[in-house]
Design a protein around this motif. Structure first.
Motif, mmCIF file in Angstrom:
data_model
loop_
_atom_site.group_PDB
_atom_site.id
_atom_site.type_symbol
_atom_site.label_atom_id
_atom_site.label_comp_id
_atom_site.label_asym_id
_atom_site.label_seq_id
_atom_site.Cartn_x
_atom_site.Cartn_y
_atom_site.Cartn_z
ATOM 1 N N GLY A 1 0.799 -1.216 0.000
ATOM 2 C CA GLY A 1 0.000 0.000 0.000
ATOM 3 C C GLY A 1 0.831 1.265 0.000
ATOM 4 N N VAL A 2 0.314 2.279 0.652
ATOM 5 C CA VAL A 2 1.045 3.536 0.828
ATOM 6 C C VAL A 2 2.044 3.336 1.962
ATOM 7 C CG1 VAL A 2 0.878 5.989 1.379
ATOM 8 C CG2 VAL A 2 -0.920 4.882 0.009
ATOM 9 N N GLU A 3 3.310 3.679 1.709
ATOM 10 C CA GLU A 3 4.365 3.500 2.701
ATOM 11 C C GLU A 3 5.163 4.784 2.823
ATOM 12 O OE1 GLU A 3 6.021 -0.687 2.787
ATOM 13 O OE2 GLU A 3 5.699 -0.455 0.631
ATOM 14 N N VAL B 1 -7.305 0.193 1.975
ATOM 15 C CA VAL B 1 -8.633 -0.065 2.523
ATOM 16 C C VAL B 1 -8.627 -1.445 3.165
ATOM 17 C CG1 VAL B 1 -11.072 -0.428 2.004
ATOM 18 C CG2 VAL B 1 -9.810 1.440 0.893
ATOM 19 N N ARG B 2 -8.907 -1.510 4.461
ATOM 20 C CA ARG B 2 -8.954 -2.774 5.190
ATOM 21 C C ARG B 2 -10.280 -2.880 5.930
ATOM 22 N NH1 ARG B 2 -3.915 -5.109 5.846
ATOM 23 N NH2 ARG B 2 -5.146 -6.954 6.404
ATOM 24 N N LEU B 3 -10.619 -4.088 6.336
ATOM 25 C CA LEU B 3 -11.929 -4.361 6.924
ATOM 26 C C LEU B 3 -11.882 -4.479 8.443
ATOM 27 C CD1 LEU B 3 -13.249 -6.936 4.295
ATOM 28 C CD2 LEU B 3 -13.176 -4.432 4.192
ATOM 29 N N PHE C 1 -9.977 3.324 5.480
ATOM 30 C CA PHE C 1 -8.602 3.478 5.009
ATOM 31 C C PHE C 1 -7.679 3.498 6.223
ATOM 32 C CE2 PHE C 1 -4.815 5.826 3.755
ATOM 33 C CZ PHE C 1 -4.455 5.117 2.607
ATOM 34 N N ASN C 2 -6.721 2.571 6.236
ATOM 35 C CA ASN C 2 -5.768 2.437 7.336
ATOM 36 C C ASN C 2 -4.371 2.845 6.876
ATOM 37 O OD1 ASN C 2 -7.976 1.076 8.393
ATOM 38 N ND2 ASN C 2 -6.803 -0.658 9.158
ATOM 39 N N LEU C 3 -3.618 3.408 7.783
ATOM 40 C CA LEU C 3 -2.181 3.596 7.594
ATOM 41 C C LEU C 3 -1.527 3.200 8.908
ATOM 42 C CD1 LEU C 3 0.145 4.511 5.765
ATOM 43 C CD2 LEU C 3 -0.164 6.825 6.633
ATOM 44 N N GLU C 4 -0.573 2.245 8.841
ATOM 45 C CA GLU C 4 0.007 1.671 10.053
ATOM 46 C C GLU C 4 1.409 2.234 10.301
ATOM 47 O OE1 GLU C 4 -0.422 -2.568 10.367
ATOM 48 O OE2 GLU C 4 -2.031 -2.600 8.880
ATOM 49 N N PHE C 5 1.634 2.685 11.533
ATOM 50 C CA PHE C 5 2.905 3.289 11.918
ATOM 51 C C PHE C 5 3.673 2.334 12.838
ATOM 52 C CE2 PHE C 5 0.585 6.883 10.391
ATOM 53 C CZ PHE C 5 1.559 7.735 9.870
ATOM 54 N N LEU C 6 4.961 2.197 12.561
ATOM 55 C CA LEU C 6 5.815 1.295 13.322
ATOM 56 C C LEU C 6 5.893 1.757 14.775
ATOM 57 C CD1 LEU C 6 7.828 -1.113 13.109
ATOM 58 C CD2 LEU C 6 9.622 0.604 12.847
ATOM 59 N N PRO C 7 5.447 0.936 15.719
ATOM 60 C CA PRO C 7 5.485 1.367 17.124
ATOM 61 C C PRO C 7 6.869 1.768 17.607
ATOM 62 C CG PRO C 7 4.075 -0.545 16.894
ATOM 63 C CD PRO C 7 4.745 -0.346 15.562
ATOM 64 N N ALA C 8 7.894 1.020 17.213
ATOM 65 C CA ALA C 8 9.249 1.304 17.702
ATOM 66 C C ALA C 8 9.726 2.691 17.306
ATOM 67 C CB ALA C 8 10.221 0.247 17.177
ATOM 68 N N PHE D 1 0.681 0.839 15.473
ATOM 69 C CA PHE D 1 -0.221 1.968 15.669
ATOM 70 C C PHE D 1 -0.930 2.226 14.339
ATOM 71 C CE2 PHE D 1 3.141 3.349 18.857
ATOM 72 C CZ PHE D 1 2.423 2.902 19.957
ATOM 73 N N VAL D 2 -2.261 2.267 14.377
ATOM 74 C CA VAL D 2 -3.048 2.379 13.147
ATOM 75 C C VAL D 2 -3.827 3.689 13.159
ATOM 76 C CG1 VAL D 2 -4.788 1.311 11.680
ATOM 77 C CG2 VAL D 2 -3.291 -0.130 13.083
ATOM 78 N N VAL D 3 -3.679 4.456 12.077
ATOM 79 C CA VAL D 3 -4.517 5.635 11.837
ATOM 80 C C VAL D 3 -5.565 5.222 10.806
ATOM 81 C CG1 VAL D 3 -4.600 8.051 11.165
ATOM 82 C CG2 VAL D 3 -2.543 7.127 12.278
#
Length: 831
Positions: free
Chosen positions: A66-68, A82-84, A153-160, A235-237
């Motif tokens: 996806g978008v990175e 887009v995720r469910l 629409f999700n964008l996931e951020f690396l917790p570390a 972490f998910v936005v």
């Protein structure tokens, strides 16, 4: 104080304050992106990839799609799609990728995808702005009713990346937690708790290294902590897609603050362990492509009085561009005096390493002393005050159901190919074997590859080391406790016991043994606690037990569909083990040889049994048959039947020549002259190809670019080069072997860390084993290494163990490393 002096001081203070504020502003300038020729958005210090990568075909979501977002040289966000689910797990639904369109003139990338189950199509469109990008979701018709309140629409951020950082949501402050809390998402039963909700989110405000902002004018943003659901969560936005709308239904604005004129810190690739005085020593310096500074490199010796002495200083040689970075070479081969050294380039300084004739003497010890014993199944493994795990899976195993596809690449065909009915206990499988990797399954292909590598190491180098106690009567292993037996033979024995058990119980090799349910598969911790170690009895109630059987359905399944490829792999290992185990366990050695002969005869008299699924049913049959024929040839003292198969296989193995070189050259003395000449010609052709391939990157090795990083290839290639150098020293040099070792120990892209835990001054301390939830390591484990995120970003995260394609230990790779480390030491002794 003089009035004039006071005025000057006040003016100076004001100027200094103004300069400081100006500096802070310039360090926090929003990025200005352009669409480059590699088809991603780029600026100095901030890149946005748009579906350059797709979900891993084997394991669905591997956090590369996806978008990175790559920010200041680190990939901080991924899976913009887009995720469910608000916090998707590895096996949650993913869409089918359709196509990707790039409009360079307009500065737009648009990706099209589809969820077939819901007949739902959409696109994700990303367009450059003056300061950042617009991300929009577009749908041709309104959202299906079944996805209302689910699709977002999700964008996931690396917790570390955001540990010990803060965030602002519509101006309201919050802190990113080091450890999760609160309820987890449980499909329709439980919604996750939001950390924050609003329309503008700023991550790490005021920290120019990490600050990224997202703004949504329409649908609100929600921030979640996916680690409450799974330790590998991010972490998910997220913004939910609106119901009853079509066209552009969602739009975010994303930007990041970047340091003005940011340059990535140089990486000085070198062996973290060190070098033999006689070997070639070339550090590879990795530089930001915008770094035009002309700096010198130095080799510094640390003296016994604590002072540093520069023993070599020069301008590095330019190598050129590889992927997104520029490279230079600093050759210090001329320095051979034993001692402690470090390298320096500009302000970048490495950890200490050594130059010494004995540098490789103990390199294989951590893998044999700790990693392999820790992976041993069906026994308790103790180390001083620590128990790694109890005697696990003593209830192995139940017959897997027919026509069943498992979620982890196993499958059972239309029949069991055994005398057992689905769900019936198969006795005798609860012995031997190693945990395959970061999970606990007994994957047969891994088992026989490990046994073969260890037998090769034993027969080639005869390592006489005894620091591990193995007691099968007590089902116990104790590390750092000698028991009068050679450790490598005990490991060969342990793997062989798992292989022979399959033939005893079922008459053939099987794909493997694994837990049936995802809730068990995701288990992290002591393998003993995965089951009650009592055989499942379906006539008992769930909590009923008689001490030997219980009604608790927690036993592993044995997937038993027969495959000629697996049979040949098992034949090879059993034949090899029959030689190694003579004098260690003569009874088992004899049984291995008899079983190998019977299995060979069975395969010889029928057409190959073809059963293919995932990566659990064996390698290419030509290679598996060839390996089996070589081991049978040696164990039979040159029986013509096996020699004929080996010689007829030459045409089949040339495409994988270097990976079969060890086996091929073991058979070489038995061949007639014409076939020896063919092998020599194959070696010559490969040598010519090898020299060309060495020019592809500055490290002189083959760097693969799949979803699993390439250290396995590095190991097998370097080991093949050892055999080829011994056989054809005019065609292959010892440096062909040393280069692979140097790469594994730190001379590679992205960082200079050793990929072998506890080997070298700075090695992998955060890896994907059964220990991964603790952000720790297992001594001697070898990780996959540098993953090439398409199109041009090398990565190996040291702060996040859950990237299995970068950081997962696999037991056969540990065995491969033992062989290579012994090979390098052998070459060093000849130098």
């Amino acid at each position: 104080m003089n009035v004039l002096l006071i005025k000057i001081l006040k003016l100076t203070s004001s100027l200094l304050l103004a300069m400081l504020l100006l500096t802070q502003q310039t360090l926090a300038a929003p990025a200005q992106l352009t669409l480059n020729n590699q088809e991603y958005f780029e600026s100095q210090g901030f890149d946005v990839l748009v579906f350059n990568n797709w979900y891993n075909g084997l394991f669905d979501d591997s956090k590369i799609s996806g978008v990175e977002v790559i920010h200041h040289g680190e990939r901080r966000a991924t899976n913009g799609d887009v995720r469910l689910n608000a916090t998707p797990e590895q096996w949650d639904a993913i869409p089918v990728f359709i196509e990707r369109k790039v409009d360079r003139a307009a500065g737009v990338i648009e990706a099209f995808a589809h969820y077939p189950k819901f007949n739902f199509s959409y696109s994700v469109r990303v367009q450059t702005l003056k300061n950042g990008v617009h991300i929009s979701v577009n749908i041709p018709k309104p959202l299906p009713q079944a996805l209302v309140g689910k699709a977002g629409f999700n964008l996931e951020f690396l917790p570390a990346s955001y540990f010990e950082q803060a965030y602002l949501m519509d101006g309201a402050p919050g802190l990113f937690p080091l450890y999760p809390s609160g309820p987890k998402e449980q499909n329709n039963l439980q919604s996750p708790q939001t950390m924050a909700r609003g329309h503008k989110l700023v991550l790490a405000p005021g920290n120019s290294d990490y600050q990224i902002s997202i703004e949504s004018k329409d649908a609100p943003l929600e921030l979640f902590d996916g680690r409450s659901k799974a330790q590998n969560g991010w972490f998910v936005v997220r913004s939910l897609l609106p119901a009853e709308k079509q066209g552009k239904v969602l739009q975010w604005t994303l930007n990041a603050n970047v340091q003005k004129n940011w340059l990535r810190k140089p990486v000085i690739g070198h062996s973290q362990l060190g070098y033999h005085p006689a070997q070639k020593k070339v550090a590879v310096i990795e530089l930001d492509k915008r770094d035009t500074r002309k700096q010198s490199a130095s080799l510094v010796r640390v003296m016994d009085n604590g002072t540093n002495k520069v023993v070599l200083k020069s301008r590095p040689k330019q190598w050129g561009r590889y992927k997104r970075y520029n490279y230079q070479e600093f050759d210090f081969s001329g320095i051979s005096e034993p001692g402690i050294y470090h390298l320096q380039y500009g302000k970048t300084k490495t950890a200490p390493f050594i130059i010494d004739k004995q540098v490789f003497k103990k390199a294989w010890h951590p893998s044999l002393d700790v990693f392999l014993p820790v992976q041993m199944d069906h026994v308790l493994v103790n180390e001083a005050y620590r128990v790694w795990h109890g005697a696990s899976h003593l209830d192995d195993a139940l017959q897997a159901p027919v026509n069943h596809t498992h979620f982890d690449l196993y499958a059972q065909g239309p029949t069991t190919d055994t005398p057992y009915k689905p769900g019936e206990h198969i006795p005798g499988l609860n012995i031997g074997g190693w945990y395959d990797a970061g999970d606990y399954d007994i994957r047969t292909q891994t088992q026989y590859q490990t046994v073969l590598a260890l037998v090769d190491a034993w027969e080639t180098f005869r390592p006489q080391r005894d620091v591990t106690l193995v007691d099968y009567t007590k089902k116990a292993v104790d590390l750092h406790v000698p028991d009068g037996k050679v450790d490598i033979l005990q490991q060969i024995e342990h793997g062989t016991l798992a292989l022979i058990a399959q033939h005893r119980a079922l008459g053939h090799a099987i794909p493997g043994i694994i837990v049936p349910k995802i809730t068990e598969y995701t288990h992290l911790g002591d393998g003993l606690t995965m089951t009650d170690n009592q055989v499942y009895n379906p006539t008992m109630k769930a909590e009923e037990s008689n001490g030997l059987e219980s009604g608790k359905f927690d036993d592993r399944w044995a997937f038993t569909s027969e495959s000629s490829k697996l049979n040949y792999g098992s034949i090879a290992a059993l034949a090899a083990a029959s030689r190694a185990l003579k004098g260690h366990n003569d009874e088992l050695a004899q049984e291995c040889w008899q079983t190998a002969q019977q299995a060979w005869q069975k395969e010889k008299t029928r057409d190959p049994v073809v059963f293919n699924h995932g990566n659990t049913t064996g390698g290419a049959i030509e290679i598996e048959r060839f390996n089996a024929a070589v081991e049978m040839l040696i164990s039979s003292n040159g029986k013509p039947e096996f020699l004929m198969v080996v010689q007829h296989s030459l045409i089949d193995i040339e495409k994988r020549f270097v990976f079969t070189a060890n086996k091929l050259l073991k058979a070489f003395p038995y061949m007639d002259k014409s076939h020896q000449q063919k092998v020599r010609a194959m070696a010559q052709r490969y040598a010519e190809t090898l020299r060309k391939n060495h020019q592809q990157n500055p490290y002189g090795v083959t760097i693969t670019e799949g979803g699993w990083a390439g250290n396995g290839t590095i190991l097998l290639t370097a080991s093949g080069h050892y055999a080829l150098h011994r056989a054809f020293p005019d065609l292959f040099h010892r440096e062909d072997v040393f280069r692979g070792m140097n790469y594994l120990l730190g001379n590679h892209p992205y960082s200079d860390i050793s990929f072998v835990s506890n080997l070298g001054a700075q090695s992998k301390k955060v890896a994907y084993g059964m220990n991964r939830a603790d952000f720790s390591f297992i001594s001697g484990g070898v990780v996959p290494g540098v993953l090439m995120v398409k199109p041009d970003f090398p990565e190996n995260k040291e702060n996040w163990p859950f990237f299995w394609g970068e950081n997962e230990y696999v037991v056969n790779v540990g065995a491969y490393f033992i062989f290579l480390a012994l090979a390098v030491q052998d070459l060093a002794e000849d130098a």
